[in-house]
Design a protein around this motif. Structure first.
Motif, mmCIF file in Angstrom:
data_model
loop_
_atom_site.group_PDB
_atom_site.id
_atom_site.type_symbol
_atom_site.label_atom_id
_atom_site.label_comp_id
_atom_site.label_asym_id
_atom_site.label_seq_id
_atom_site.Cartn_x
_atom_site.Cartn_y
_atom_site.Cartn_z
ATOM 1 N N ASP A 22 -45.699 -43.476 -61.082
ATOM 2 C CA ASP A 22 -44.596 -42.422 -61.527
ATOM 3 C C ASP A 22 -44.802 -40.976 -61.159
ATOM 4 O OD1 ASP A 22 -43.348 -44.527 -62.748
ATOM 5 O OD2 ASP A 22 -44.676 -44.194 -64.608
ATOM 6 N N VAL A 23 -46.194 -40.856 -60.522
ATOM 7 C CA VAL A 23 -46.617 -39.437 -60.095
ATOM 8 C C VAL A 23 -46.361 -38.938 -58.724
ATOM 9 C CG1 VAL A 23 -48.546 -37.904 -60.459
ATOM 10 C CG2 VAL A 23 -48.223 -39.601 -62.086
ATOM 11 N N ILE A 24 -46.683 -39.892 -58.057
ATOM 12 C CA ILE A 24 -46.783 -39.586 -56.529
ATOM 13 C C ILE A 24 -45.513 -40.361 -55.844
ATOM 14 C CG2 ILE A 24 -48.148 -40.027 -54.363
ATOM 15 C CD1 ILE A 24 -50.568 -40.390 -55.867
ATOM 16 N N VAL A 25 -44.753 -39.870 -55.234
ATOM 17 C CA VAL A 25 -43.416 -39.998 -54.891
ATOM 18 C C VAL A 25 -43.441 -39.493 -53.268
ATOM 19 C CG1 VAL A 25 -40.828 -40.038 -55.010
ATOM 20 C CG2 VAL A 25 -42.216 -39.726 -56.984
ATOM 21 N N ARG A 26 -42.979 -40.570 -52.362
ATOM 22 C CA ARG A 26 -42.895 -40.269 -50.946
ATOM 23 C C ARG A 26 -41.599 -39.277 -50.824
ATOM 24 N NH1 ARG A 26 -42.839 -46.200 -48.553
ATOM 25 N NH2 ARG A 26 -40.313 -45.724 -48.528
ATOM 26 N N THR A 27 -41.886 -38.748 -49.850
ATOM 27 C CA THR A 27 -40.593 -37.726 -49.163
ATOM 28 C C THR A 27 -39.084 -38.376 -49.223
ATOM 29 O OG1 THR A 27 -40.771 -38.134 -46.870
ATOM 30 C CG2 THR A 27 -42.082 -36.399 -47.811
ATOM 31 N N ASP A 28 -38.976 -39.718 -49.172
ATOM 32 C CA ASP A 28 -37.866 -40.482 -49.153
ATOM 33 C C ASP A 28 -37.408 -40.593 -50.645
ATOM 34 O OD1 ASP A 28 -39.480 -42.479 -49.748
ATOM 35 O OD2 ASP A 28 -38.656 -43.559 -47.954
ATOM 36 N N CYS A 35 -53.062 -49.593 -56.990
ATOM 37 C CA CYS A 35 -53.852 -50.854 -56.885
ATOM 38 C C CYS A 35 -53.671 -51.341 -58.388
ATOM 39 C CB CYS A 35 -55.344 -50.341 -56.497
ATOM 40 S SG CYS A 35 -56.280 -52.152 -56.785
ATOM 41 N N PRO A 36 -53.429 -52.789 -58.310
ATOM 42 C CA PRO A 36 -53.316 -53.387 -59.827
ATOM 43 C C PRO A 36 -54.452 -53.519 -60.459
ATOM 44 C CG PRO A 36 -53.005 -54.960 -57.908
ATOM 45 C CD PRO A 36 -53.175 -53.601 -57.233
ATOM 46 N N GLU A 37 -55.681 -53.463 -59.753
ATOM 47 C CA GLU A 37 -56.945 -53.809 -60.304
ATOM 48 C C GLU A 37 -57.521 -52.313 -60.818
ATOM 49 O OE1 GLU A 37 -59.010 -56.155 -61.224
ATOM 50 O OE2 GLU A 37 -56.890 -57.115 -60.914
ATOM 51 N N CYS A 38 -57.602 -51.450 -60.006
ATOM 52 C CA CYS A 38 -58.192 -50.092 -60.246
ATOM 53 C C CYS A 38 -57.535 -48.918 -60.307
ATOM 54 C CB CYS A 38 -59.277 -49.769 -59.189
ATOM 55 S SG CYS A 38 -58.731 -49.319 -57.368
ATOM 56 N N GLY A 39 -56.134 -48.973 -59.996
ATOM 57 C CA GLY A 39 -55.303 -47.928 -60.357
ATOM 58 C C GLY A 39 -55.080 -46.735 -59.319
ATOM 59 N N MET A 40 -55.986 -47.099 -58.191
ATOM 60 C CA MET A 40 -56.005 -45.978 -56.933
ATOM 61 C C MET A 40 -54.709 -46.059 -56.079
ATOM 62 S SD MET A 40 -58.835 -45.070 -54.554
ATOM 63 C CE MET A 40 -58.483 -44.196 -53.009
ATOM 64 N N PRO A 41 -54.162 -44.664 -55.905
ATOM 65 C CA PRO A 41 -52.980 -44.647 -55.228
ATOM 66 C C PRO A 41 -53.147 -45.211 -53.976
ATOM 67 C CG PRO A 41 -53.372 -42.553 -56.192
ATOM 68 C CD PRO A 41 -54.715 -43.471 -56.324
ATOM 69 N N ILE A 42 -52.051 -45.841 -53.397
ATOM 70 C CA ILE A 42 -52.351 -46.809 -51.974
ATOM 71 C C ILE A 42 -50.956 -45.873 -51.279
ATOM 72 C CG2 ILE A 42 -51.857 -48.641 -50.670
ATOM 73 C CD1 ILE A 42 -54.156 -48.651 -52.685
ATOM 74 N N LEU A 43 -51.688 -44.760 -50.459
ATOM 75 C CA LEU A 43 -50.844 -43.861 -49.805
ATOM 76 C C LEU A 43 -50.467 -44.147 -48.491
ATOM 77 C CD1 LEU A 43 -52.524 -40.568 -50.984
ATOM 78 C CD2 LEU A 43 -50.790 -41.798 -52.093
ATOM 79 N N PHE A 44 -51.046 -45.296 -47.753
ATOM 80 C CA PHE A 44 -50.840 -45.754 -46.549
ATOM 81 C C PHE A 44 -50.238 -47.222 -46.256
ATOM 82 C CE2 PHE A 44 -54.114 -42.619 -45.994
ATOM 83 C CZ PHE A 44 -53.504 -41.549 -45.490
ATOM 84 N N SER A 45 -49.233 -47.342 -45.792
ATOM 85 C CA SER A 45 -48.514 -48.705 -45.688
ATOM 86 C C SER A 45 -49.122 -49.713 -44.828
ATOM 87 C CB SER A 45 -46.790 -48.632 -45.165
ATOM 88 O OG SER A 45 -47.199 -47.794 -43.787
ATOM 89 N N THR A 46 -50.410 -49.364 -44.151
ATOM 90 C CA THR A 46 -51.253 -50.069 -43.303
ATOM 91 C C THR A 46 -52.145 -50.737 -44.181
ATOM 92 O OG1 THR A 46 -52.521 -48.362 -42.546
ATOM 93 C CG2 THR A 46 -50.688 -48.877 -41.101
ATOM 94 N N PHE A 47 -52.470 -50.190 -45.464
ATOM 95 C CA PHE A 47 -53.829 -51.017 -46.193
ATOM 96 C C PHE A 47 -53.332 -52.481 -46.558
ATOM 97 C CE2 PHE A 47 -55.526 -46.568 -47.836
ATOM 98 C CZ PHE A 47 -56.081 -46.353 -46.630
#
Length: 65
Positions: A22-28, A35-47
């Motif tokens: 809810d906090v981090i939104v892409r430019t589009d 992450c469903p385990e630790c909650g870290m934002p996943i910012l790259f679609s390659t991960f």
């Protein structure tokens, strides 16, 4: 003890869907995933794995919070 660790590794290797951020939104306007385990934002679609905890990520679906 070793069996518990092996079971944790097997569970971590099962792909889990991302949680919408809810906090981090892409430019589009679409949300980034967390992450469903630790909650870290996943910012790259390659991960494929969370860089913090190593959980395999299902990038096709969203988890319900």
């Amino acid at each position: 003890m070793a069996n518990d660790y092996i079971e944790k590794l097997k569970e971590r290797d099962k792909a889990k869907p991302l949680i919408k951020s809810d906090v981090i939104v892409r430019t589009d306007g679409k949300p980034h995933g967390r992450c469903p385990e630790c909650g870290m934002p996943i910012l790259f679609s390659t991960f494929v794995f969370c860089p913090a905890c190593g959980q395999r990520l299902d990038r096709e679906n969203w988890a319900f919070d």
